[in-house]
Design a protein around this motif. Structure first.
Motif, PDB file in Angstrom:
ATOM      1  N   TYR A   1     -18.708 -32.370   1.857  1.00 11.31           N
ATOM      2  CA  TYR A   1     -19.456 -33.431   1.186  1.00 11.31           C
ATOM      3  C   TYR A   1     -19.150 -33.492  -0.309  1.00 11.31           C
ATOM      4  O   TYR A   1     -19.096 -34.565  -0.886  1.00 11.31           O
ATOM      5  CB  TYR A   1     -20.963 -33.289   1.428  1.00 11.31           C
ATOM      6  N   ASP A   2     -18.912 -32.353  -0.928  1.00 10.90           N
ATOM      7  CA  ASP A   2     -18.608 -32.376  -2.362  1.00 10.90           C
ATOM      8  C   ASP A   2     -17.240 -32.985  -2.652  1.00 10.90           C
ATOM      9  O   ASP A   2     -17.084 -33.732  -3.620  1.00 10.90           O
ATOM     10  CB  ASP A   2     -18.749 -30.984  -2.987  1.00 10.90           C
ATOM     11  N   THR A   3     -16.247 -32.720  -1.806  1.00  8.33           N
ATOM     12  CA  THR A   3     -14.933 -33.317  -2.031  1.00  8.33           C
ATOM     13  C   THR A   3     -14.936 -34.816  -1.700  1.00  8.33           C
ATOM     14  O   THR A   3     -14.262 -35.594  -2.373  1.00  8.33           O
ATOM     15  CB  THR A   3     -13.833 -32.585  -1.236  1.00  8.33           C
ATOM     16  N   LEU A   4     -15.695 -35.205  -0.677  1.00 13.48           N
ATOM     17  CA  LEU A   4     -15.835 -36.632  -0.373  1.00 13.48           C
ATOM     18  C   LEU A   4     -16.533 -37.350  -1.521  1.00 13.48           C
ATOM     19  O   LEU A   4     -16.160 -38.460  -1.898  1.00 13.48           O
ATOM     20  CB  LEU A   4     -16.600 -36.829   0.938  1.00 13.48           C
ATOM     21  N   SER A   5     -17.543 -36.708  -2.091  1.00 16.32           N
ATOM     22  CA  SER A   5     -18.259 -37.285  -3.226  1.00 16.32           C
ATOM     23  C   SER A   5     -17.328 -37.458  -4.422  1.00 16.32           C
ATOM     24  O   SER A   5     -17.358 -38.490  -5.104  1.00 16.32           O
ATOM     25  CB  SER A   5     -19.445 -36.389  -3.603  1.00 16.32           C
ATOM     26  N   GLN A   6     -16.480 -36.482  -4.661  1.00 12.90           N
ATOM     27  CA  GLN A   6     -15.511 -36.580  -5.753  1.00 12.90           C
ATOM     28  C   GLN A   6     -14.554 -37.751  -5.509  1.00 12.90           C
ATOM     29  O   GLN A   6     -14.261 -38.528  -6.421  1.00 12.90           O
ATOM     30  CB  GLN A   6     -14.728 -35.278  -5.903  1.00 12.90           C
TER      31      GLN A   6
ATOM     32  N   ILE B   1     -25.997 -36.981  -1.648  1.00  6.23           N
ATOM     33  CA  ILE B   1     -26.218 -38.365  -1.220  1.00  6.23           C
ATOM     34  C   ILE B   1     -25.503 -38.607   0.104  1.00  6.23           C
ATOM     35  O   ILE B   1     -26.084 -39.174   1.041  1.00  6.23           O
ATOM     36  CB  ILE B   1     -25.754 -39.356  -2.311  1.00  6.23           C
ATOM     37  N   ILE B   2     -24.268 -38.160   0.209  1.00  7.97           N
ATOM     38  CA  ILE B   2     -23.528 -38.322   1.459  1.00  7.97           C
ATOM     39  C   ILE B   2     -24.166 -37.464   2.551  1.00  7.97           C
ATOM     40  O   ILE B   2     -24.335 -37.913   3.686  1.00  7.97           O
ATOM     41  CB  ILE B   2     -22.040 -37.977   1.268  1.00  7.97           C
ATOM     42  N   ALA B   3     -24.558 -36.251   2.212  1.00  8.76           N
ATOM     43  CA  ALA B   3     -25.190 -35.370   3.198  1.00  8.76           C
ATOM     44  C   ALA B   3     -26.488 -35.969   3.728  1.00  8.76           C
ATOM     45  O   ALA B   3     -26.733 -35.965   4.937  1.00  8.76           O
ATOM     46  CB  ALA B   3     -25.449 -33.999   2.581  1.00  8.76           C
ATOM     47  N   MET B   4     -27.317 -36.497   2.842  1.00  9.18           N
ATOM     48  CA  MET B   4     -28.601 -37.062   3.269  1.00  9.18           C
ATOM     49  C   MET B   4     -28.422 -38.364   4.053  1.00  9.18           C
ATOM     50  O   MET B   4     -29.251 -38.696   4.889  1.00  9.18           O
ATOM     51  CB  MET B   4     -29.516 -37.315   2.066  1.00  9.18           C
TER      52      MET B   4
ATOM     53  N   ASP C   1     -28.116 -26.851   6.177  1.00  6.43           N
ATOM     54  CA  ASP C   1     -27.715 -25.876   5.164  1.00  6.43           C
ATOM     55  C   ASP C   1     -26.199 -25.827   4.972  1.00  6.43           C
ATOM     56  O   ASP C   1     -25.653 -24.852   4.503  1.00  6.43           O
ATOM     57  CB  ASP C   1     -28.253 -24.495   5.518  1.00  6.43           C
ATOM     58  N   SER C   2     -25.513 -26.916   5.329  1.00  5.51           N
ATOM     59  CA  SER C   2     -24.056 -26.928   5.238  1.00  5.51           C
ATOM     60  C   SER C   2     -23.558 -28.116   4.427  1.00  5.51           C
ATOM     61  O   SER C   2     -24.135 -29.193   4.476  1.00  5.51           O
ATOM     62  CB  SER C   2     -23.455 -26.992   6.646  1.00  5.51           C
ATOM     63  N   ILE C   3     -22.486 -27.900   3.684  1.00  2.00           N
ATOM     64  CA  ILE C   3     -21.841 -29.014   2.977  1.00  2.00           C
ATOM     65  C   ILE C   3     -20.621 -29.503   3.750  1.00  2.00           C
ATOM     66  O   ILE C   3     -19.864 -30.324   3.272  1.00  2.00           O
ATOM     67  CB  ILE C   3     -21.438 -28.633   1.531  1.00  2.00           C
ATOM     68  N   ILE C   4     -20.465 -28.988   4.976  1.00  2.00           N
ATOM     69  CA  ILE C   4     -19.303 -29.331   5.789  1.00  2.00           C
ATOM     70  C   ILE C   4     -19.740 -30.177   6.981  1.00  2.00           C
ATOM     71  O   ILE C   4     -20.472 -29.707   7.846  1.00  2.00           O
ATOM     72  CB  ILE C   4     -18.578 -28.063   6.278  1.00  2.00           C
ATOM     73  N   PRO C   5     -19.283 -31.439   7.037  1.00  2.00           N
ATOM     74  CA  PRO C   5     -19.620 -32.272   8.191  1.00  2.00           C
ATOM     75  C   PRO C   5     -18.801 -31.853   9.412  1.00  2.00           C
ATOM     76  O   PRO C   5     -17.753 -31.212   9.289  1.00  2.00           O
ATOM     77  CB  PRO C   5     -19.232 -33.679   7.734  1.00  2.00           C
ATOM     78  N   GLU C   6     -19.275 -32.220  10.563  1.00  2.00           N
ATOM     79  CA  GLU C   6     -18.567 -31.941  11.808  1.00  2.00           C
ATOM     80  C   GLU C   6     -17.203 -32.656  11.791  1.00  2.00           C
ATOM     81  O   GLU C   6     -17.119 -33.830  11.407  1.00  2.00           O
ATOM     82  CB  GLU C   6     -19.409 -32.443  12.973  1.00  2.00           C
ATOM     83  N   ILE C   7     -16.154 -31.969  12.188  1.00  2.00           N
ATOM     84  CA  ILE C   7     -14.813 -32.564  12.224  1.00  2.00           C
ATOM     85  C   ILE C   7     -14.790 -33.691  13.248  1.00  2.00           C
ATOM     86  O   ILE C   7     -15.285 -33.547  14.360  1.00  2.00           O
ATOM     87  CB  ILE C   7     -13.748 -31.502  12.568  1.00  2.00           C
ATOM     88  N   GLY C   8     -14.237 -34.825  12.858  1.00  2.00           N
ATOM     89  CA  GLY C   8     -14.127 -35.976  13.743  1.00  2.00           C
ATOM     90  C   GLY C   8     -15.350 -36.868  13.780  1.00  2.00           C
ATOM     91  O   GLY C   8     -15.366 -37.886  14.469  1.00  2.00           O
ATOM     92  N   ALA C   9     -16.376 -36.512  13.027  1.00  2.00           N
ATOM     93  CA  ALA C   9     -17.592 -37.328  12.997  1.00  2.00           C
ATOM     94  C   ALA C   9     -17.377 -38.557  12.124  1.00  2.00           C
ATOM     95  O   ALA C   9     -16.679 -38.500  11.109  1.00  2.00           O
ATOM     96  CB  ALA C   9     -18.760 -36.512  12.441  1.00  2.00           C
ATOM     97  N   GLN C  10     -17.983 -39.660  12.528  1.00  6.31           N
ATOM     98  CA  GLN C  10     -17.970 -40.831  11.660  1.00  6.31           C
ATOM     99  C   GLN C  10     -19.156 -40.677  10.719  1.00  6.31           C
ATOM    100  O   GLN C  10     -20.295 -40.511  11.167  1.00  6.31           O
ATOM    101  CB  GLN C  10     -18.121 -42.127  12.455  1.00  6.31           C
ATOM    102  N   ILE C  11     -18.888 -40.683   9.429  1.00  9.30           N
ATOM    103  CA  ILE C  11     -19.971 -40.547   8.464  1.00  9.30           C
ATOM    104  C   ILE C  11     -20.025 -41.764   7.555  1.00  9.30           C
ATOM    105  O   ILE C  11     -19.043 -42.472   7.384  1.00  9.30           O
ATOM    106  CB  ILE C  11     -19.874 -39.246   7.635  1.00  9.30           C
TER     107      ILE C  11
ATOM    108  N   VAL D   1     -27.570 -36.940   7.970  1.00  9.30           N
ATOM    109  CA  VAL D   1     -28.241 -35.701   8.385  1.00  9.30           C
ATOM    110  C   VAL D   1     -27.997 -35.333   9.844  1.00  9.30           C
ATOM    111  O   VAL D   1     -28.137 -34.175  10.205  1.00  9.30           O
ATOM    112  CB  VAL D   1     -29.758 -35.727   8.088  1.00  9.30           C
ATOM    113  N   THR D   2     -27.621 -36.286  10.685  1.00  2.00           N
ATOM    114  CA  THR D   2     -27.371 -35.954  12.089  1.00  2.00           C
ATOM    115  C   THR D   2     -25.993 -35.360  12.328  1.00  2.00           C
ATOM    116  O   THR D   2     -25.717 -34.847  13.400  1.00  2.00           O
ATOM    117  CB  THR D   2     -27.528 -37.201  12.983  1.00  2.00           C
ATOM    118  N   ASN D   3     -25.102 -35.400  11.334  1.00  3.33           N
ATOM    119  CA  ASN D   3     -23.730 -34.916  11.511  1.00  3.33           C
ATOM    120  C   ASN D   3     -23.476 -33.535  10.922  1.00  3.33           C
ATOM    121  O   ASN D   3     -22.336 -33.119  10.811  1.00  3.33           O
ATOM    122  CB  ASN D   3     -22.733 -35.902  10.880  1.00  3.33           C
ATOM    123  N   THR D   4     -24.507 -32.839  10.552  1.00  7.00           N
ATOM    124  CA  THR D   4     -24.329 -31.513   9.962  1.00  7.00           C
ATOM    125  C   THR D   4     -25.618 -30.721  10.086  1.00  7.00           C
ATOM    126  O   THR D   4     -26.681 -31.281  10.324  1.00  7.00           O
ATOM    127  CB  THR D   4     -23.921 -31.624   8.476  1.00  7.00           C
ATOM    128  N   SER D   5     -25.529 -29.431   9.914  1.00 12.33           N
ATOM    129  CA  SER D   5     -26.748 -28.644   9.832  1.00 12.33           C
ATOM    130  C   SER D   5     -27.280 -28.792   8.408  1.00 12.33           C
ATOM    131  O   SER D   5     -26.509 -29.018   7.475  1.00 12.33           O
ATOM    132  CB  SER D   5     -26.467 -27.178  10.166  1.00 12.33           C
TER     133      SER D   5
END
Length: 88
Positions: A28-33, A44-47, A56-66, A50-54
């Protein structure tokens, strides 16, 4: 990751939002950058996804549409966050 006692605004869908599929190495931090020019807006991207990650993680699920909220929405989202958390 989410901090305890911090309140986040609901980030509703908007026609100006961008949708991407995540690949290995996305965070999420690199996508935000990439999309906002500021890695500090990762939450902002994480919130918005919320259904595509736990929570407590800044890493979204691989292959997820976000959803990447539109850059033009950032000032309002940040203002709402500050209001919810009484930052001045």
């Amino acid at each position: 990751f989410r901090l305890q006692n911090v309140k986040y605004p609901e980030i509703t869908r908007d026609f100006a939002d961008t949708y991407v599929y995540t690949t290995r190495g996305d965070r999420y931090d690199t996508l935000s950058q990439t999309y906002y020019g500021d890695s500090g807006y990762w939450w902002i991207i994480a919130m918005a996804n919320v259904t595509n990650t736990s929570p407590d993680s800044i890493i979204p699920e691989i292959g997820a549409q976000i959803r990447i909220p539109s850059n033009s929405r950032i000032p309002n989202i940040v203002a709402e966050f500050e209001s919810l958390n009484k930052y001045k």
